[in-house]
Design a protein around this motif. Structure first.
Motif, PDB file in Angstrom:
ATOM      1  N   GLY A   1       0.814  -1.202   0.000  1.00  0.00           N
ATOM      2  CA  GLY A   1       0.000   0.000   0.000  1.00  0.00           C
ATOM      3  C   GLY A   1       0.851   1.257   0.000  1.00  0.00           C
ATOM      4  N   PHE A   2       0.226   2.388   0.357  1.00  0.00           N
ATOM      5  CA  PHE A   2       0.898   3.690   0.278  1.00  0.00           C
ATOM      6  C   PHE A   2       1.020   4.375   1.638  1.00  0.00           C
ATOM      7  CE2 PHE A   2      -1.311   2.666  -3.632  1.00  0.00           C
ATOM      8  CZ  PHE A   2      -0.313   2.791  -4.582  1.00  0.00           C
ATOM      9  N   ASP A   3       0.726   3.640   2.691  1.00  0.00           N
ATOM     10  CA  ASP A   3       0.716   4.239   4.035  1.00  0.00           C
ATOM     11  C   ASP A   3       2.123   4.245   4.625  1.00  0.00           C
ATOM     12  OD1 ASP A   3      -0.364   5.450   6.252  1.00  0.00           O
ATOM     13  OD2 ASP A   3      -1.055   3.585   7.170  1.00  0.00           O
ATOM     14  N   ILE A   4       2.985   5.062   4.034  1.00  0.00           N
ATOM     15  CA  ILE A   4       4.378   5.202   4.483  1.00  0.00           C
ATOM     16  C   ILE A   4       4.496   6.498   5.270  1.00  0.00           C
ATOM     17  CG2 ILE A   4       6.761   5.486   3.736  1.00  0.00           C
ATOM     18  CD1 ILE A   4       6.084   3.845   1.263  1.00  0.00           C
ATOM     19  N   HIS A   5       4.927   6.417   6.519  1.00  0.00           N
ATOM     20  CA  HIS A   5       5.003   7.604   7.373  1.00  0.00           C
ATOM     21  C   HIS A   5       6.414   8.165   7.503  1.00  0.00           C
ATOM     22  CE1 HIS A   5       0.893   7.777   9.226  1.00  0.00           C
ATOM     23  NE2 HIS A   5       0.849   6.562   8.717  1.00  0.00           N
ATOM     24  N   ALA A   6       7.409   7.363   7.254  1.00  0.00           N
ATOM     25  CA  ALA A   6       8.779   7.805   7.510  1.00  0.00           C
ATOM     26  C   ALA A   6       9.215   8.868   6.510  1.00  0.00           C
ATOM     27  CB  ALA A   6       9.723   6.613   7.442  1.00  0.00           C
ATOM     28  N   SER A   7      10.177   9.665   6.909  1.00  0.00           N
ATOM     29  CA  SER A   7      10.732  10.694   6.033  1.00  0.00           C
ATOM     30  C   SER A   7      12.148  10.289   5.634  1.00  0.00           C
ATOM     31  CB  SER A   7      10.737  12.047   6.743  1.00  0.00           C
ATOM     32  OG  SER A   7      11.543  11.992   7.912  1.00  0.00           O
ATOM     33  N   GLY A   8      12.759  11.103   4.808  1.00  0.00           N
ATOM     34  CA  GLY A   8      14.096  10.805   4.330  1.00  0.00           C
ATOM     35  C   GLY A   8      14.061  10.302   2.902  1.00  0.00           C
ATOM     36  N   GLN A   9      15.227  10.287   2.272  1.00  0.00           N
ATOM     37  CA  GLN A   9      15.292   9.964   0.856  1.00  0.00           C
ATOM     38  C   GLN A   9      14.802   8.554   0.562  1.00  0.00           C
ATOM     39  OE1 GLN A   9      18.978  10.936  -1.054  1.00  0.00           O
ATOM     40  NE2 GLN A   9      18.491   9.852  -2.937  1.00  0.00           N
ATOM     41  N   GLY A  10      15.140   7.581   1.404  1.00  0.00           N
ATOM     42  CA  GLY A  10      14.714   6.207   1.150  1.00  0.00           C
ATOM     43  C   GLY A  10      13.205   6.044   1.164  1.00  0.00           C
ATOM     44  N   PRO A  11      12.520   6.405   2.259  1.00  0.00           N
ATOM     45  CA  PRO A  11      11.056   6.264   2.288  1.00  0.00           C
ATOM     46  C   PRO A  11      10.340   7.103   1.235  1.00  0.00           C
ATOM     47  CG  PRO A  11      11.921   6.472   4.512  1.00  0.00           C
ATOM     48  CD  PRO A  11      13.057   6.762   3.587  1.00  0.00           C
ATOM     49  N   MET A  12      10.839   8.332   0.996  1.00  0.00           N
ATOM     50  CA  MET A  12      10.179   9.179   0.005  1.00  0.00           C
ATOM     51  C   MET A  12      10.315   8.603  -1.401  1.00  0.00           C
ATOM     52  SD  MET A  12       8.627  11.660   1.450  1.00  0.00           S
ATOM     53  CE  MET A  12       8.602  12.642   2.956  1.00  0.00           C
ATOM     54  N   THR A  13      11.498   8.089  -1.704  1.00  0.00           N
ATOM     55  CA  THR A  13      11.699   7.460  -3.014  1.00  0.00           C
ATOM     56  C   THR A  13      10.831   6.218  -3.142  1.00  0.00           C
ATOM     57  OG1 THR A  13      13.969   8.301  -3.112  1.00  0.00           O
ATOM     58  CG2 THR A  13      13.412   6.465  -4.577  1.00  0.00           C
TER      59      THR A  13
END
Length: 535
Positions: free
Chosen positions: A381-393
């Motif tokens: 799914g798309f429920d990603i909460h973390a920040s930073g280049q890895g999670p955003m990418t």
């Protein structure tokens, strides 16, 4: 009087697909007994649910220039120079109406490679490129911009998952459905107008890492608007097929003039002797304090009898799903295969069964409205909460990957002729929805739930290749843009300026489909968003 199988098929289809079997009208001509007049517009609805709350701007960029993205996006997602019109016209304004920009995207793919079939010929592996950056190209390949209108800056009025789903599915957020799902309203309106497709509203249920497809509800509408949940042709057979040993000796059906629960004359319905007995017994219960319950049960029994006589499973098994050529960049036999690395990826089974079932239901003309789920590769799914280049990418790639396979589904719909010079896409309104959006990726400040989102409408009845609305792109608040006010039809009050909400999108969908306001009333004064519907 006993009818043959062809006659029973006409009876089961009612006024919808029966037109193909009865070109000269007759017993169930769609015009017979029509009580509701629909306006122009598509008469099929498909919602594609992106599970968990997506970030629509990662595919459908709401930026009208190449300077603003630098404030709101980190450059590793897309550089400002890569933001351009989805149709490939660069920065060209909308010649039809300059108030509405063309649909925009982050064109991060390698255009020269993706547009050239020779780039992929004769090799079992992809070219040595960053493959996820190529996802989303299907929208340009199939020319989908001309069929797409994006409504930006819509307030879901919630940032809670289940409440947000109900907002997208019905127009009203809440702990439970307080308004019927748009699918059920569409099925209800088409039935009142004489188009009785055997499956009015359907949820195609899938599971996986992202969870199950959210259910829909009719909330007070009649039985013909009740949704059906299908996990595949197998579950449809269990529900609406008499091809099992339990039905031995019970399959014979006669065309019986069947009154309504209140005794008013009705059409002929294909009924077994058991059906006839059950319906007589239910009518005999009329006059009790629980008439409403018995009437709903009665209507549901009549509807199921029609479906049983139709033999939907046989019809759908004979109807093709995806039947066009695979995109030239697809390496395997599955049209939804999604390459992740040079020699590996999602085989396409994440999407094939539900997408093909939706195509079959529409191509066979046995369904009015469908809710289907489109997760990312491998069912995520798309429920990603973390920040930073890895999670955003990761979120960027998941969003683009899901949009890539959706684009292929839409390409198949565009290539499917339905008569009168129209395609299946021309006759369908497709809406990409989710629970809400996510905080924007600027400043690496998190990726939490955010109520202001975008709805993507594709298909018939809309002004294609335009963006309506937008976001307050305040550089001092780069992570949390809110929607801007836009023009709505305020009825007797005339054209109003207001911030759009989910209920306004629902009203706009009904107007696009030609459904009168009195059939699609939503409390709270929803208004049609102007600039979306082709008028």
């Amino acid at each position: 009087m006993a009818f043959n199988r062809r006659d029973l098929l006409k009876l089961a289809l009612g006024g919808g697909a029966a037109g193909a079997l009865s070109p000269f009208g007759g017993l169930l001509s769609p015009s017979r007994g029509r009580a509701l007049a629909l306006g122009p517009g598509p008469k099929r609805l498909l919602t594609v649910y992106m599970p968990g709350g997506w970030q629509p701007s990662m595919m459908f960029a709401p930026f009208t220039d190449r300077a603003t993205p630098a404030v709101h996006w980190p450059s590793y997602l897309a550089s400002p120079s890569e933001i351009e019109n989805l149709d490939g016209t660069g920065e060209a304004p909308n010649a039809d109406d300059a108030r509405y920009p063309r649909v925009r995207t982050a064109a991060v793919w390698d255009e020269a490679m993706m547009s050239n079939p020779a780039s992929f010929a004769g090799s079992p592996a992809w070219p040595d490129v960053n493959i996820p950056r190529q996802w989303g190209y299907a929208w340009r390949h199939y020319g989908l911009a001309e069929h797409t209108c994006v409504i930006h800056g819509v307030d879901q009025q919630t940032a809670e998952h289940y409440s947000g789903r109900r907002a997208s599915l019905s127009g009203v957020a809440g702990a439970r459905f307080t308004a019927p799902a748009i699918h059920c309203v569409a099925a209800h309106a088409l039935a009142l107008a004489g188009t009785h497709r055997p499956l009015g509203a359907v949820t195609i249920k899938t599971g996986g890492l992202s969870g199950s497809t959210p259910p829909i509800a009719r909330v007070g509408l009649p039985a013909h608007a009740a949704p059906t949940t299908i996990a595949g042709l197998g579950t449809l057979a269990q529900t609406f097929s008499d091809d099992t040993p339990a039905w031995d000796g019970l399959r014979h059906r006669d065309a019986v003039a069947t009154p309504g629960f209140d005794g008013t004359p009705g059409d002929a319905v294909p009924l077994t002797r058991m059906d006839q007995h059950a319906l007589r017994r239910l009518r005999a219960l009329r006059g009790r304090s629980d008439d409403g319950f018995y009437e709903r049960l009665y209507d549901a029994h009549v509807g199921v009898s029609r479906k049983m006589a139709l033999d939907l499973v046989t019809i759908l098994e004979a109807t093709p799903g995806f039947e066009g050529e695979n995109p030239h960049w697809v390496q395997g036999n599955n049209p939804y295969q999604l390459q992740v690395g040079r020699v590996y990826g999602d085989s396409g089974e994440t999407w094939r069964e539900q997408f093909d079932l939706a195509l079959k239901l529409f191509k066979a003309d046995v369904c009015t409205a469908i809710n289907v789920q489109a997760p990312a590769a491998y069912g995520e799914g798309f429920d990603i909460h973390a920040s930073g280049q890895g999670p955003m990418t990761d979120l960027f790639n998941r969003t683009r990957g899901a949009c890539e396979v959706i684009g292929r589904l839409l390409g198949e719909m565009k290539a499917t002729p339905m008569g009168g010079g129209e395609s299946l896409l021309d006759q369908t309104l497709v809406v990409l929805i989710s629970d809400f959006a996510r905080a924007w990726p600027a400043l690496e400040a998190g990726n939490g739930h955010w109520p202001f989102t975008s709805y993507v409408l594709i298909g018939g009845g809309i002004h294609g290749n335009r963006m309506v609305g937008g976001y307050d792109l305040d550089p001092t608040q780069p992570n949390n843009p809110t929607g801007v006010a836009l023009d709505v039809d305020g009825g007797a009050a005339g054209v109003l300026q207001k911030h759009p909400a989910a209920r306004d999108v629902a009203r706009t969908i009904y107007r696009i489909m030609g459904i009168p306001d009195e059939v699609s009333e939503i409390s709270g004064g929803p208004n049609e968003i102007l600039g979306v519907r082709a008028v």
